[in-house]
Write a protein that holds these residues in place. Structure first.
Motif, PDB file in Angstrom:
ATOM      1  N   ASP A   1       0.898  -1.012   0.127  1.00  0.00           N
ATOM      2  CA  ASP A   1       0.120  -0.082  -0.130  1.00  0.00           C
ATOM      3  C   ASP A   1       0.954   1.433   0.068  1.00  0.00           C
ATOM      4  O   ASP A   1       0.464   2.355  -0.507  1.00  0.00           O
ATOM      5  CB  ASP A   1      -0.815  -0.001   1.081  1.00  0.00           C
ATOM      6  CG  ASP A   1      -2.179  -0.997   1.095  1.00  0.00           C
ATOM      7  OD1 ASP A   1      -2.041  -1.622   0.059  1.00  0.00           O
ATOM      8  OD2 ASP A   1      -2.597  -1.269   2.193  1.00  0.00           O
ATOM      9  N   ALA A   2       2.044   0.981   0.590  1.00  0.00           N
ATOM     10  CA  ALA A   2       3.054   2.326   0.504  1.00  0.00           C
ATOM     11  C   ALA A   2       3.473   2.641  -0.696  1.00  0.00           C
ATOM     12  O   ALA A   2       3.539   3.826  -1.209  1.00  0.00           O
ATOM     13  CB  ALA A   2       4.149   2.096   1.509  1.00  0.00           C
ATOM     14  N   VAL A   3       3.691   1.666  -1.549  1.00  0.00           N
ATOM     15  CA  VAL A   3       3.914   1.740  -3.041  1.00  0.00           C
ATOM     16  C   VAL A   3       3.128   2.561  -3.556  1.00  0.00           C
ATOM     17  O   VAL A   3       3.297   3.582  -4.524  1.00  0.00           O
ATOM     18  CB  VAL A   3       4.056   0.536  -3.677  1.00  0.00           C
ATOM     19  CG1 VAL A   3       4.323   0.782  -5.259  1.00  0.00           C
ATOM     20  CG2 VAL A   3       5.421  -0.022  -3.110  1.00  0.00           C
TER      21      VAL A   3
ATOM     22  N   ALA B   1      13.734  14.044   1.324  1.00  0.00           N
ATOM     23  CA  ALA B   1      12.918  14.470   2.617  1.00  0.00           C
ATOM     24  C   ALA B   1      12.989  15.943   2.812  1.00  0.00           C
ATOM     25  O   ALA B   1      12.029  16.585   3.373  1.00  0.00           O
ATOM     26  CB  ALA B   1      13.389  13.624   3.773  1.00  0.00           C
ATOM     27  N   ALA B   2      14.301  16.503   2.815  1.00  0.00           N
ATOM     28  CA  ALA B   2      14.452  17.842   3.168  1.00  0.00           C
ATOM     29  C   ALA B   2      13.780  18.696   1.902  1.00  0.00           C
ATOM     30  O   ALA B   2      13.250  19.736   2.250  1.00  0.00           O
ATOM     31  CB  ALA B   2      15.869  17.988   3.050  1.00  0.00           C
ATOM     32  N   LEU B   3      13.964  18.428   0.722  1.00  0.00           N
ATOM     33  CA  LEU B   3      13.139  19.273  -0.229  1.00  0.00           C
ATOM     34  C   LEU B   3      11.503  19.002  -0.076  1.00  0.00           C
ATOM     35  O   LEU B   3      10.963  19.966  -0.431  1.00  0.00           O
ATOM     36  CB  LEU B   3      13.414  18.390  -1.824  1.00  0.00           C
ATOM     37  CG  LEU B   3      12.728  19.296  -2.890  1.00  0.00           C
ATOM     38  CD1 LEU B   3      13.231  20.605  -3.170  1.00  0.00           C
ATOM     39  CD2 LEU B   3      13.074  18.463  -4.349  1.00  0.00           C
TER      40      LEU B   3
ATOM     41  N   LEU C   1       8.622   2.121   4.501  1.00  0.00           N
ATOM     42  CA  LEU C   1       9.554   1.996   3.592  1.00  0.00           C
ATOM     43  C   LEU C   1      10.849   1.806   4.147  1.00  0.00           C
ATOM     44  O   LEU C   1      11.164   2.850   4.897  1.00  0.00           O
ATOM     45  CB  LEU C   1       9.413   2.886   2.566  1.00  0.00           C
ATOM     46  CG  LEU C   1      10.942   3.039   1.694  1.00  0.00           C
ATOM     47  CD1 LEU C   1      10.987   1.742   0.825  1.00  0.00           C
ATOM     48  CD2 LEU C   1      10.676   4.575   0.763  1.00  0.00           C
ATOM     49  N   ILE C   2      11.737   0.677   4.142  1.00  0.00           N
ATOM     50  CA  ILE C   2      13.017   0.688   4.801  1.00  0.00           C
ATOM     51  C   ILE C   2      14.092   0.136   3.626  1.00  0.00           C
ATOM     52  O   ILE C   2      13.836  -0.659   2.851  1.00  0.00           O
ATOM     53  CB  ILE C   2      13.000  -0.561   5.792  1.00  0.00           C
ATOM     54  CG1 ILE C   2      12.048   0.050   7.271  1.00  0.00           C
ATOM     55  CG2 ILE C   2      14.361  -0.759   6.471  1.00  0.00           C
ATOM     56  CD1 ILE C   2      11.861  -1.096   8.124  1.00  0.00           C
ATOM     57  N   VAL C   3      15.177   1.182   3.689  1.00  0.00           N
ATOM     58  CA  VAL C   3      16.160   0.899   2.834  1.00  0.00           C
ATOM     59  C   VAL C   3      17.529   0.718   3.400  1.00  0.00           C
ATOM     60  O   VAL C   3      17.957   1.623   4.235  1.00  0.00           O
ATOM     61  CB  VAL C   3      16.286   2.110   1.667  1.00  0.00           C
ATOM     62  CG1 VAL C   3      17.545   1.715   0.763  1.00  0.00           C
ATOM     63  CG2 VAL C   3      15.080   2.265   1.032  1.00  0.00           C
ATOM     64  N   ASP C   4      17.856  -0.678   3.610  1.00  0.00           N
ATOM     65  CA  ASP C   4      18.968  -0.948   4.695  1.00  0.00           C
ATOM     66  C   ASP C   4      19.366  -2.309   4.103  1.00  0.00           C
ATOM     67  O   ASP C   4      18.645  -3.353   4.264  1.00  0.00           O
ATOM     68  CB  ASP C   4      18.442  -0.890   6.062  1.00  0.00           C
ATOM     69  CG  ASP C   4      19.471  -1.366   7.061  1.00  0.00           C
ATOM     70  OD1 ASP C   4      20.696  -1.253   6.821  1.00  0.00           O
ATOM     71  OD2 ASP C   4      19.305  -1.969   8.248  1.00  0.00           O
ATOM     72  N   PRO C   5      20.684  -2.537   3.819  1.00  0.00           N
ATOM     73  CA  PRO C   5      21.686  -1.215   3.815  1.00  0.00           C
ATOM     74  C   PRO C   5      21.386  -0.503   2.398  1.00  0.00           C
ATOM     75  O   PRO C   5      20.788  -0.892   1.576  1.00  0.00           O
ATOM     76  CB  PRO C   5      22.894  -2.338   3.533  1.00  0.00           C
ATOM     77  CG  PRO C   5      22.666  -3.284   2.741  1.00  0.00           C
ATOM     78  CD  PRO C   5      21.372  -3.930   3.323  1.00  0.00           C
TER      79      PRO C   5
ATOM     80  N   LEU D   1       6.989  10.150   0.035  1.00  0.00           N
ATOM     81  CA  LEU D   1       8.134   9.175   0.037  1.00  0.00           C
ATOM     82  C   LEU D   1       9.020   9.350   1.353  1.00  0.00           C
ATOM     83  O   LEU D   1       9.048   8.330   2.130  1.00  0.00           O
ATOM     84  CB  LEU D   1       9.142   9.266  -0.821  1.00  0.00           C
ATOM     85  CG  LEU D   1      10.420   8.395  -0.796  1.00  0.00           C
ATOM     86  CD1 LEU D   1      10.838   7.815  -2.107  1.00  0.00           C
ATOM     87  CD2 LEU D   1      11.582   8.986  -0.281  1.00  0.00           C
ATOM     88  N   ALA D   2       9.012  10.540   1.940  1.00  0.00           N
ATOM     89  CA  ALA D   2       9.505  10.937   3.202  1.00  0.00           C
ATOM     90  C   ALA D   2       8.566  10.638   4.393  1.00  0.00           C
ATOM     91  O   ALA D   2       9.055   9.927   5.331  1.00  0.00           O
ATOM     92  CB  ALA D   2       9.716  12.413   3.320  1.00  0.00           C
ATOM     93  N   LYS D   3       7.450  10.471   4.074  1.00  0.00           N
ATOM     94  CA  LYS D   3       6.348  10.065   5.099  1.00  0.00           C
ATOM     95  C   LYS D   3       6.556   8.720   5.369  1.00  0.00           C
ATOM     96  O   LYS D   3       6.484   8.080   6.515  1.00  0.00           O
ATOM     97  CB  LYS D   3       5.251  10.580   4.927  1.00  0.00           C
ATOM     98  CG  LYS D   3       4.686  11.901   4.808  1.00  0.00           C
ATOM     99  CD  LYS D   3       3.288  12.147   4.660  1.00  0.00           C
ATOM    100  CE  LYS D   3       2.872  13.719   4.526  1.00  0.00           C
ATOM    101  NZ  LYS D   3       1.569  13.955   3.941  1.00  0.00           N
ATOM    102  N   GLU D   4       6.657   7.688   4.383  1.00  0.00           N
ATOM    103  CA  GLU D   4       6.791   6.265   4.260  1.00  0.00           C
ATOM    104  C   GLU D   4       8.058   5.897   4.973  1.00  0.00           C
ATOM    105  O   GLU D   4       8.077   4.804   5.836  1.00  0.00           O
ATOM    106  CB  GLU D   4       6.495   5.689   3.075  1.00  0.00           C
ATOM    107  CG  GLU D   4       5.367   5.922   2.263  1.00  0.00           C
ATOM    108  CD  GLU D   4       3.817   5.667   2.967  1.00  0.00           C
ATOM    109  OE1 GLU D   4       4.189   4.582   4.037  1.00  0.00           O
ATOM    110  OE2 GLU D   4       3.181   6.217   2.856  1.00  0.00           O
ATOM    111  N   LEU D   5       9.281   6.532   4.644  1.00  0.00           N
ATOM    112  CA  LEU D   5      10.378   6.275   5.578  1.00  0.00           C
ATOM    113  C   LEU D   5      10.434   6.701   6.919  1.00  0.00           C
ATOM    114  O   LEU D   5      10.735   5.801   7.768  1.00  0.00           O
ATOM    115  CB  LEU D   5      11.488   7.337   4.816  1.00  0.00           C
ATOM    116  CG  LEU D   5      12.249   6.741   3.579  1.00  0.00           C
ATOM    117  CD1 LEU D   5      12.860   7.802   2.839  1.00  0.00           C
ATOM    118  CD2 LEU D   5      12.952   5.398   3.431  1.00  0.00           C
TER     119      LEU D   5
END
Length: 330
Positions: free
Chosen positions: A228-230, A267-269, A250-254, A241-245
């Motif tokens: 659902d996040a996609v 996220a900053a933008l 949404l997890i990007v690791d590594p 995208l920043a909200k889902e992170l």
């Protein structure tokens, strides 16, 4: 980029189907209807609609191949996708594709050649205008960017989760500059069952990484995301995208430094532009324009910083994603 004989092992038909469905805009599905029009020197000579077959030409209000005209025609024909081409266009397209193909090229190079032949084709139009999204791309630029961003002897991992199941997954191993192996969760299923992972994938995703490293190569990029996040990222506002992170959907690791920079910059933008737009609601007209200019300047500054790792590609894939989002709008 992709070996000529990659090893494809432990593939899952359900995962393949779900990847395909994930790539298709929500308005288009297996139940959707499509239209196909054939022109002869600009005049309609044949019309087909899926489910109905050939249509009487007098029942097809063809006006022209402009974007607005095709959008109106799709609506009147009650189809979710429409392709229009000149009778000679397909022959020219296939000739261009064959001319650019070389048997010794790897699959990625051949694919780029085919896509660029389609991009250069004349006499083919569509609604939505998907052909406009094909970027100018050279196979050597794609290979250099891939080598810069993804180290050899590592794997790329992507998992999409949905309703306590692995919706779809892919594990790709890169060696000597090419993807030499591709598999899915069944490739590590004996080391970590789907049921065990899905009990709490946010807490257990690292077990996927350890299992992948144990059986293949150490992951350099691993993405885990809710199905659902996609949809929300593709359909939602620019800061989704920043909200889902932040929410852990949404997890990007590594994630390598270049990707951390992109995610952090996004996220900053998003925060900068969203704040400016929200502020504008409470300001008079002149100040409102100033707030809009601030948001625009923030975006321009990111583009001009030169920090993008995709500089060699000749196009910005993030900008391409933004354009693609319009096809996923409700």
């Amino acid at each position: 980029m992709i070996a000529s004989d990659p090893e494809l092992v432990w593939l899952d038909r359900r995962h393949l189907q779900n990847w395909w469905e994930l790539a298709i805009p929500p308005g288009i599905s297996g139940e959707s209807r499509y239209g196909l029009l054939v022109l002869g020197e600009g005049k309609l000579i044949a019309a087909i609609r899926s489910g109905d077959g050939a249509l009487p030409l007098e029942d097809v209000p063809f006006e022209g191949t402009g974007k607005a005209q095709l959008a109106r025609l799709s609506n009147k024909m009650q189809v979710e996708g429409l392709v229009v081409f000149e009778r000679r266009a397909l022959t020219d397209l296939f000739e261009n594709m064959e001319r650019d193909l070389r048997i010794e090229d790897d699959l990625a190079t051949q694919g780029v050649g085919l896509w660029q032949a389609l991009r250069r084709s004349e006499g083919i139009w569509s609604d939505p205008p998907l052909l406009e999204l094909i970027p100018p791309l050279r196979s050597d630029a794609l290979q250099k960017t891939f080598d810069l961003l993804v180290p050899n002897e590592t794997t790329l991992v992507a998992y999409v989760m949905h309703e306590r199941r692995v919706h779809c997954s892919v594990i790709a191993e890169k060696c000597r500059g090419s993807i030499v192996l591709a598999t899915m969760h069944p490739g590590i299923g004996d080391l970590l069952s789907e049921q065990e992972l899905c009990q709490d994938w946010r807490e257990r995703y690292d077990r996927v990484n350890r299992a992948v490293e144990s059986r293949f190569c150490k992951p350099s990029i691993s993405v885990f995301v809710e199905r659902d996040a996609v949809d929300r990222i593709l359909r939602g506002p620019t800061d989704q995208l920043a909200k889902e992170l932040r929410s852990g959907n949404l997890i990007v690791d590594p994630s390598p430094l270049w990707l951390q920079g992109l995610l952090g910059g996004a996220a900053a933008l998003a925060a900068a532009t969203t704040s400016a737009k929200r502020m504008a609601r409470f300001l008079p007209k002149g100040a409102r324009k100033m707030a809009g200019d601030i948001a625009q300047a923030a975006g321009d500054r990111v583009k001009e910083s030169g920090a993008s790792p995709f500089g060699m590609l000749g196009f910005d894939p993030i900008e391409l994603l933004v354009r693609l989002r319009s096809f996923y709008a409700d």
